[in-house]
Design a protein around this motif. Structure first.
Motif, PDB file in Angstrom:
ATOM      1  N   PHE A  72      -1.508   1.004   4.937  1.00 55.34           N
ATOM      2  CA  PHE A  72      -0.963   0.702   3.626  1.00 55.34           C
ATOM      3  C   PHE A  72      -0.604   2.007   2.925  1.00 55.34           C
ATOM      4  O   PHE A  72      -1.219   3.049   3.154  1.00 55.34           O
ATOM      5  N   ARG A  73       0.386   1.937   2.063  1.00 59.84           N
ATOM      6  CA  ARG A  73       0.893   3.113   1.355  1.00 59.84           C
ATOM      7  C   ARG A  73       1.342   4.193   2.349  1.00 59.84           C
ATOM      8  O   ARG A  73       0.807   5.303   2.392  1.00 59.84           O
ATOM      9  N   ILE A  74       2.301   3.850   3.164  1.00 63.13           N
ATOM     10  CA  ILE A  74       2.879   4.839   4.074  1.00 63.13           C
ATOM     11  C   ILE A  74       3.949   5.600   3.300  1.00 63.13           C
ATOM     12  O   ILE A  74       5.095   5.164   3.185  1.00 63.13           O
ATOM     13  N   TYR A  75       3.561   6.732   2.728  1.00 60.87           N
ATOM     14  CA  TYR A  75       4.463   7.523   1.894  1.00 60.87           C
ATOM     15  C   TYR A  75       5.443   8.288   2.782  1.00 60.87           C
ATOM     16  O   TYR A  75       5.027   9.054   3.658  1.00 60.87           O
ATOM     17  N   PRO A  76       6.754   8.108   2.591  1.00 60.46           N
ATOM     18  CA  PRO A  76       7.720   8.812   3.439  1.00 60.46           C
ATOM     19  C   PRO A  76       7.553  10.324   3.435  1.00 60.46           C
ATOM     20  O   PRO A  76       7.697  10.972   4.477  1.00 60.46           O
ATOM     21  N   GLU A  77       7.211  10.897   2.259  1.00 59.00           N
ATOM     22  CA  GLU A  77       7.108  12.354   2.187  1.00 59.00           C
ATOM     23  C   GLU A  77       5.908  12.905   2.932  1.00 59.00           C
ATOM     24  O   GLU A  77       5.830  14.103   3.228  1.00 59.00           O
ATOM     25  N   ARG A  78       4.951  12.041   3.260  1.00 64.43           N
ATOM     26  CA  ARG A  78       3.775  12.509   4.001  1.00 64.43           C
ATOM     27  C   ARG A  78       4.013  12.487   5.511  1.00 64.43           C
ATOM     28  O   ARG A  78       3.143  12.879   6.292  1.00 64.43           O
ATOM     29  N   GLN A  79       5.175  11.971   5.911  1.00 67.81           N
ATOM     30  CA  GLN A  79       5.571  11.972   7.327  1.00 67.81           C
ATOM     31  C   GLN A  79       4.627  11.145   8.206  1.00 67.81           C
ATOM     32  O   GLN A  79       4.492  11.406   9.404  1.00 67.81           O
ATOM     33  N   GLN A  80       3.969  10.156   7.609  1.00 67.92           N
ATOM     34  CA  GLN A  80       3.195   9.238   8.431  1.00 67.92           C
ATOM     35  C   GLN A  80       4.161   8.444   9.314  1.00 67.92           C
ATOM     36  O   GLN A  80       5.312   8.264   8.973  1.00 67.92           O
ATOM     37  N   GLN A  81       3.649   7.970  10.425  1.00 66.95           N
ATOM     38  CA  GLN A  81       4.545   7.278  11.350  1.00 66.95           C
ATOM     39  C   GLN A  81       3.830   6.110  12.011  1.00 66.95           C
ATOM     40  O   GLN A  81       2.751   6.270  12.575  1.00 66.95           O
ATOM     41  N   GLY A  82       4.452   4.953  11.931  1.00 61.91           N
ATOM     42  CA  GLY A  82       3.938   3.792  12.638  1.00 61.91           C
ATOM     43  C   GLY A  82       4.691   3.582  13.929  1.00 61.91           C
ATOM     44  O   GLY A  82       5.655   4.299  14.235  1.00 61.91           O
ATOM     45  N   THR A  92       9.245  -2.831   7.848  1.00 63.04           N
ATOM     46  CA  THR A  92       8.577  -1.556   7.601  1.00 63.04           C
ATOM     47  C   THR A  92       8.705  -1.221   6.119  1.00 63.04           C
ATOM     48  O   THR A  92       9.206  -2.022   5.325  1.00 63.04           O
ATOM     49  N   ASN A  93       8.276  -0.043   5.751  1.00 63.23           N
ATOM     50  CA  ASN A  93       8.388   0.371   4.344  1.00 63.23           C
ATOM     51  C   ASN A  93       9.816   0.750   3.961  1.00 63.23           C
ATOM     52  O   ASN A  93      10.088   1.027   2.793  1.00 63.23           O
ATOM     53  N   LYS A  94      10.737   0.720   4.935  1.00 61.94           N
ATOM     54  CA  LYS A  94      12.123   1.091   4.646  1.00 61.94           C
ATOM     55  C   LYS A  94      13.149   0.066   5.129  1.00 61.94           C
ATOM     56  O   LYS A  94      14.209  -0.083   4.520  1.00 61.94           O
ATOM     57  N   GLY A 141       8.574   2.409  -4.301  1.00 62.24           N
ATOM     58  CA  GLY A 141       7.412   3.096  -3.772  1.00 62.24           C
ATOM     59  C   GLY A 141       6.113   2.444  -4.187  1.00 62.24           C
ATOM     60  O   GLY A 141       6.071   1.303  -4.631  1.00 62.24           O
ATOM     61  N   ALA A 142       5.028   3.193  -4.045  1.00 60.32           N
ATOM     62  CA  ALA A 142       3.697   2.662  -4.337  1.00 60.32           C
ATOM     63  C   ALA A 142       3.564   2.355  -5.823  1.00 60.32           C
ATOM     64  O   ALA A 142       4.052   3.095  -6.670  1.00 60.32           O
TER      65      ALA A 142
END
Length: 483
Positions: A27-37, A88-90, A113-114
């Motif tokens: 949850f809260r996959i912030y794009p700027e943090r470069q998390q990746q699913g 996805t988040n996008k 966003g969040a």
């Protein structure tokens, strides 16, 4: 799948070819943090081999679709004959298994966003997802989900092309101090005649505002990590209200969306259930005046409350955002609670009018929809006119009258025929002198009005033609009305 994948497994679903689709993330996959699913599937052949106890090389059976850094799945998966739909988040994707993951289409959507509670808000938590929190729900032609824009929109995508064919704001008239975050799958009902009804529920406030902390690992699925502590302890006073029904209607020029009704006085995190047989929506809410947790039933057509059943005012009866589910008897609704209890709501639709003090065991009673095809196949004539009602009564007299309550009858009572199942599984007509339609006092009625509660009273003999139980002094009866 390996430690890296199973640690963060978010959702799985089988497609129509038996391949197991999966998505990882949090949850809260912030794009700027470069998390990746990760999105992908395990081939059906490998699953069959594993189930048969055989060794299989998963490196040749697990197929993965690469997402860009900062994109990940925060929701469930929906499958149809067209493929697997993942939000996805996008983006929203339609994916197919074709010796690898084939992206049939990819439709981007907007998000603010969040969302977390701000100064002056009546909540302390927030939403869960950075992007759209509503897992996609499918009809034969449409994909339905909400974005996380401001205001939040309900989107309808063409299943074949991914094109956005309709879009409208939802829950956009809440009182001051409340935000909107739809974090669960919407209820979607396609009537088959060009109208798709969608029920969306606000969820804002249940999410832990601390998910915004860069060091918070949202893949750890614990209540303390995911949910707002004030909501867990104080209940739905900390949840933003809002339940709305929106219809998507097929027209000559495309699709149109229109709001049918809105309830801004209800906060529900139990993932409401719709019964198309009864026309009711079932939920689990808290009366904010008394603090009483209660089951609630809404009229699907109007949104009005038609029934409530109090449970308790103790904080532990919060349903903890775990969805309700229904039993296969057609007469059981279950809801888990924070006390690790499972609540069950049932309608006492069958009783013994001659022995009202003796309760019929509801675990041995069921009322199920009998399709027209099955009705005819089992020997019924005309049109099926009621549910199939089944009950087992113990310690009976040689002849016992059983009453089934029902409210979906109309027209002349003389047009109805009662059928009972025999031991051979076939329907046979019940003699007119053995049954009647009455009002709640037991008085016979001739004209029936839809929406009025009536009783079907039938007399059955122990070990008689319609007794499905071989046990002495026990009767099992299964009947249905035809017209």
């Amino acid at each position: 799948l390996g430690k890296e994948l199973t640690q963060n497994l978010l959702s799985v679903v089988f497609d129509y070819d038996g391949n197991l689709w999966f998505a990882t993330g949090g949850f809260r996959i912030y794009p700027e943090r470069q998390q990746q699913g990760v999105l992908g599937y395990i081939a059906h052949s490998a699953i069959e081999a594993i189930l048969n106890g055989e060794q299989t090389d998963l490196s040749k059976a697990v197929f993965v679709y690469e997402l860009t850094p900062g994109e990940g799945a925060e929701n469930g998966i929906a499958a149809s004959k067209d493929g697997a739909v993942i939000l996805t988040n996008k983006n929203c994707y339609l994916l197919r298994a074709n010796n690898g993951v084939e992206a049939v289409w990819c439709t981007p959507y907007e998000s603010v966003g969040a969302k977390v509670s701000g100064e002056g808000d009546k909540t302390t938590g927030g939403g869960l997802a950075w992007g759209g929190g509503c897992s996609p729900t499918l009809t034969p032609n449409l994909v339905m989900f909400t974005d996380n824009a401001d205001p939040v929109n309900l989107l309808a995508l063409d299943m074949k092309t991914g094109e956005v064919v309709a879009k409208t704001p939802v829950l956009d008239d809440l009182p001051d101090g409340y935000q909107v975050a739809i974090e669960n799958s919407a209820i979607v009902y396609d009537d088959g005649a060009g109208t798709v009804s969608t029920i969306v529920c606000n969820w804002f406030g249940a999410g832990n505002a601390g998910l915004a902390d860069p060091n918070n690992d949202s893949s750890i699925q614990s209540y303390a990590n995911i949910y707002d502590q004030n909501w867990l302890m104080k209940g739905n006073a900390m949840i933003a209200p809002g339940v709305e029904r929106v219809d998507t209607v097929k027209t000559d020029s495309g699709y149109e969306m229109k709001s049918i009704w809105t309830r801004n006085d209800l906060s529900d995190t139990a993932i409401m259930k719709l019964s198309t047989a009864t026309g009711y929506i079932y939920g689990y809410v808290q009366d904010l005046t008394t603090g009483m947790w209660q089951y609630i039933i809404l009229d699907f057509a109007t949104g009005e409350t038609v029934f409530t059943m109090d449970v308790s005012n103790k904080y532990g009866y919060n349903n903890m955002a775990i969805g309700m589910y229904t039993g296969n008897s057609g007469n059981a609704l279950y809801c888990p609670t924070g006390y690790l209890e499972l609540l069950r709501l049932q309608d006492r639709f069958v009783y013994l009018p001659e022995l009202p003090y003796r309760e019929v065991d509801l675990d041995q009673a069921a009322r199920n929809v009998l399709t027209q095809d099955q009705f005819a196949q089992d020997g019924g004539e005309g049109t099926v006119a009621s549910w199939r009602n089944t009950a087992t009564i113990r310690n009976v007299h040689p002849n016992t009258t059983v009453a089934f309550r029902m409210n979906n009858l109309s027209g002349s009572a003389s047009d109805l025929t009662l059928y009972a199942y025999g031991p051979d599984g076939k329907l046979a007509k019940v003699a007119p002198e053995l049954w009647s339609i009455t009002d709640e006092t037991g008085a016979a009625v001739t004209e029936l009005t839809d929406g009025v509660l009536y009783e079907l009273r039938v007399t059955v003999a122990d070990s008689g033609d319609f007794d499905l139980s071989e046990t002495e002094k026990e009767i099992k009866l299964s009947v249905v009305l035809g017209k």
